[in-house]
Design an enzyme around this catalytic site. Structure first.
Site, PDB file in Angstrom:
ATOM      1  N   ASN A  11       0.953  -1.293  -0.199  1.00 22.16           N
ATOM      2  CA  ASN A  11       0.012  -0.129   0.088  1.00 22.16           C
ATOM      3  C   ASN A  11       0.930   1.153   0.275  1.00 22.16           C
ATOM      4  O   ASN A  11       1.444   1.466   1.213  1.00 22.16           O
ATOM      5  CB  ASN A  11      -0.830  -0.024   1.320  1.00 22.16           C
ATOM      6  CG  ASN A  11      -1.750   1.350   1.220  1.00 22.16           C
ATOM      7  OD1 ASN A  11      -1.773   2.101   0.378  1.00 22.16           O
ATOM      8  ND2 ASN A  11      -2.342   1.427   2.763  1.00 22.16           N
ATOM      9  N   TRP A  12       1.026   1.766  -1.292  1.00 28.14           N
ATOM     10  CA  TRP A  12       2.081   3.055  -1.080  1.00 28.14           C
ATOM     11  C   TRP A  12       1.506   4.201  -0.528  1.00 28.14           C
ATOM     12  O   TRP A  12       2.024   5.143  -0.544  1.00 28.14           O
ATOM     13  CB  TRP A  12       2.291   3.151  -2.805  1.00 28.14           C
ATOM     14  CG  TRP A  12       3.201   2.082  -3.484  1.00 28.14           C
ATOM     15  CD1 TRP A  12       3.947   1.435  -2.805  1.00 28.14           C
ATOM     16  CD2 TRP A  12       3.553   2.068  -4.777  1.00 28.14           C
ATOM     17  NE1 TRP A  12       4.600   0.523  -3.365  1.00 28.14           N
ATOM     18  CE2 TRP A  12       4.457   1.121  -4.869  1.00 28.14           C
ATOM     19  CE3 TRP A  12       2.914   2.752  -5.869  1.00 28.14           C
ATOM     20  CZ2 TRP A  12       5.224   0.337  -6.327  1.00 28.14           C
ATOM     21  CZ3 TRP A  12       3.481   2.108  -7.082  1.00 28.14           C
ATOM     22  CH2 TRP A  12       4.503   1.430  -7.364  1.00 28.14           C
ATOM     23  N   LYS A  13       0.089   4.149  -0.195  1.00 26.79           N
ATOM     24  CA  LYS A  13      -0.454   5.447   0.345  1.00 26.79           C
ATOM     25  C   LYS A  13      -0.394   6.582  -0.404  1.00 26.79           C
ATOM     26  O   LYS A  13      -0.311   6.500  -1.698  1.00 26.79           O
ATOM     27  CB  LYS A  13       0.148   5.525   1.714  1.00 26.79           C
ATOM     28  CG  LYS A  13       0.132   4.319   2.513  1.00 26.79           C
ATOM     29  CD  LYS A  13       0.152   4.686   4.008  1.00 26.79           C
ATOM     30  CE  LYS A  13       0.344   3.200   4.714  1.00 26.79           C
ATOM     31  NZ  LYS A  13       0.317   3.369   6.338  1.00 26.79           N
ATOM     32  N   HIS A  97      -9.503   1.059   4.487  1.00 28.52           N
ATOM     33  CA  HIS A  97      -8.212   1.142   5.089  1.00 28.52           C
ATOM     34  C   HIS A  97      -8.408   2.120   6.216  1.00 28.52           C
ATOM     35  O   HIS A  97      -9.148   2.935   6.267  1.00 28.52           O
ATOM     36  CB  HIS A  97      -6.974   1.735   4.123  1.00 28.52           C
ATOM     37  CG  HIS A  97      -5.598   1.835   5.012  1.00 28.52           C
ATOM     38  ND1 HIS A  97      -5.246   2.731   5.554  1.00 28.52           N
ATOM     39  CD2 HIS A  97      -4.798   0.962   4.698  1.00 28.52           C
ATOM     40  CE1 HIS A  97      -4.159   2.345   6.095  1.00 28.52           C
ATOM     41  NE2 HIS A  97      -3.567   1.346   5.630  1.00 28.52           N
ATOM     42  N   GLU A  99      -6.722   4.511   7.551  1.00 28.95           N
ATOM     43  CA  GLU A  99      -6.703   5.844   7.464  1.00 28.95           C
ATOM     44  C   GLU A  99      -7.719   6.543   6.603  1.00 28.95           C
ATOM     45  O   GLU A  99      -7.940   7.729   7.068  1.00 28.95           O
ATOM     46  CB  GLU A  99      -5.238   6.005   6.610  1.00 28.95           C
ATOM     47  CG  GLU A  99      -3.908   5.778   7.317  1.00 28.95           C
ATOM     48  CD  GLU A  99      -2.787   5.387   6.673  1.00 28.95           C
ATOM     49  OE1 GLU A  99      -2.824   5.380   5.302  1.00 28.95           O
ATOM     50  OE2 GLU A  99      -1.956   4.876   7.253  1.00 28.95           O
ATOM     51  N   GLU A 169      -5.903  -5.605   9.948  1.00 34.49           N
ATOM     52  CA  GLU A 169      -4.949  -4.352  10.367  1.00 34.49           C
ATOM     53  C   GLU A 169      -5.176  -3.917  11.625  1.00 34.49           C
ATOM     54  O   GLU A 169      -6.025  -2.854  11.505  1.00 34.49           O
ATOM     55  CB  GLU A 169      -4.912  -3.376   9.230  1.00 34.49           C
ATOM     56  CG  GLU A 169      -4.564  -3.822   7.816  1.00 34.49           C
ATOM     57  CD  GLU A 169      -3.865  -3.014   6.948  1.00 34.49           C
ATOM     58  OE1 GLU A 169      -2.649  -3.178   6.641  1.00 34.49           O
ATOM     59  OE2 GLU A 169      -4.246  -1.584   6.797  1.00 34.49           O
ATOM     60  N   GLY A 175       2.004   2.122  10.661  1.00 35.78           N
ATOM     61  CA  GLY A 175       2.678   2.904  10.661  1.00 35.78           C
ATOM     62  C   GLY A 175       3.477   3.408  11.836  1.00 35.78           C
ATOM     63  O   GLY A 175       3.939   4.337  11.916  1.00 35.78           O
ATOM     64  N   SER A 215       2.880  -2.546  10.152  1.00 33.53           N
ATOM     65  CA  SER A 215       4.309  -2.707  10.386  1.00 33.53           C
ATOM     66  C   SER A 215       4.986  -3.855  10.163  1.00 33.53           C
ATOM     67  O   SER A 215       5.906  -4.519  10.835  1.00 33.53           O
ATOM     68  CB  SER A 215       4.790  -2.384  11.664  1.00 33.53           C
ATOM     69  OG  SER A 215       4.358  -0.774  11.801  1.00 33.53           O
ATOM     70  N   GLY A 236       2.688  -1.390   4.058  1.00 29.24           N
ATOM     71  CA  GLY A 236       2.803   0.143   3.942  1.00 29.24           C
ATOM     72  C   GLY A 236       4.308   0.475   3.769  1.00 29.24           C
ATOM     73  O   GLY A 236       4.840   0.383   2.631  1.00 29.24           O
ATOM     74  N   GLY A 237       4.687   0.913   4.827  1.00 34.28           N
ATOM     75  CA  GLY A 237       6.436   1.473   5.020  1.00 34.28           C
ATOM     76  C   GLY A 237       7.326   0.687   4.003  1.00 34.28           C
ATOM     77  O   GLY A 237       7.902   0.982   3.232  1.00 34.28           O
TER      78      GLY A 237
END
Ligand code: PEP
Length: 254
Positions: A11-13, A97, A99, A169, A175, A215, A236-237
């Site tokens: 997930n590149w956000k 998601h 976010e 999640e 994150g 994470s 993500g990261g």
């Protein structure tokens, strides 16, 4: 038990311009070549999708979207429909998601509408759900994820479930550098599977891919992916660094 497809998805956000995405895909392409034990997806910002698709052409890497609106068209400034995505060859879409839920006011109701619209358009959905820290601390994680599973999938048919991936999640792990322990991830993915069994029966529950996200990285992936109820990861990261993402793909080659 049904053999489930392992899916490692990034997930590149709100990261990577089109040229950055192209460079990233060109870097990771040779690294993941021939690693067939998992499907590989990168969900990209809308404007970055075409460049990433072009770079990924001819490989097994799929480029997905990070959200989709539930209406087909109309006065919904800033939104993108499922038809717009499928017309450019986008198969996968992340929905729900945390976010989006936290910062953009999405609820289980709007998540459910988006899931149904994406499935009706023939897309594959990565449905995100999970508890917040206070819910875990007060011991109601199972109730929370079971309720989200039911509400977010309301009206989704058994047949459509073959195109649904669930990403468990825990919000407190996204994150933050905090990761659920492999045991916590396995237990909660199992609870989501139980909720699926109540709605759709054991066969469909056992066939549904349930990822862990929060994470996940090159250091903890092997332990998390070794758990029987964890069928991949939403990352993500670590999906922004080719070597880290590749190490997670390696951990899934079991
Ligand atoms: C995510 O965005 O879905 C996610 C799991 O992020 P991170 O890996 O950075 O925690």
């Amino acid at each position: 038990m049904a053999k489930r497809r392992i899916v490692i998805a990034g997930n590149w956000k709100m990261n990577f311009t089109p040229s950055e995405a192209e460079a990233f895909i060109n870097e990771i392409k040779p690294m993941v070549k021939g690693k067939r034990k998992c499907d590989i997806v990168f969900c990209a910002p809308y404007v970055t999708i075409a460049a990433a698709q072009k770079a990924a052409k001819g490989t097994r890497i799929k480029i997905g979207a990070e959200n989709v609106h539930y209406e087909e068209k109309g006065a919904f400034t800033g939104e993108v429909s499922a038809k717009m995505l499928t017309e450019i060859g986008v198969e996968y879409v992340i929905i729900g998601h945390s976010e989006r839920r936290q910062y953009f006011g999405e609820t289980d109701h709007t998540v459910n509408l988006r899931v149904k619209a994406a499935l009706a358009a023939g897309m594959k959905v990565i449905l995100c759900l999970g508890e917040v820290k206070e819910q875990r601390l007060s011991g109601i994680t199972k109730e929370v994820v079971s309720m989200q599973t039911k509400l977010d999938l309301e009206g989704v048919s058994a047949e459509e479930m073959s195109r649904v991936i669930i990403a468990y999640e825990p919000v407190w792990a996204i994150g933050t550098g905090l990761t659920a322990t492999p045991e916590q991830a396995d237990e909660t993915c199992g609870q989501i599977r139980e909720a699926l069994a109540e709605i759709y029966g054991k066969q469909i529950a056992n066939a549904t891919t349930i990822q862990y996200g929060g994470s996940m990285n090159e250091k903890n992936a092997a332990e998390l992916l070794a758990k029987p109820n964890v069928d991949g990861g939403l990352i993500g990261g670590a999906s922004l660094v080719a070597a880290k993402f590749n190490a997670i793909v390696d951990a899934a080659q079991i």
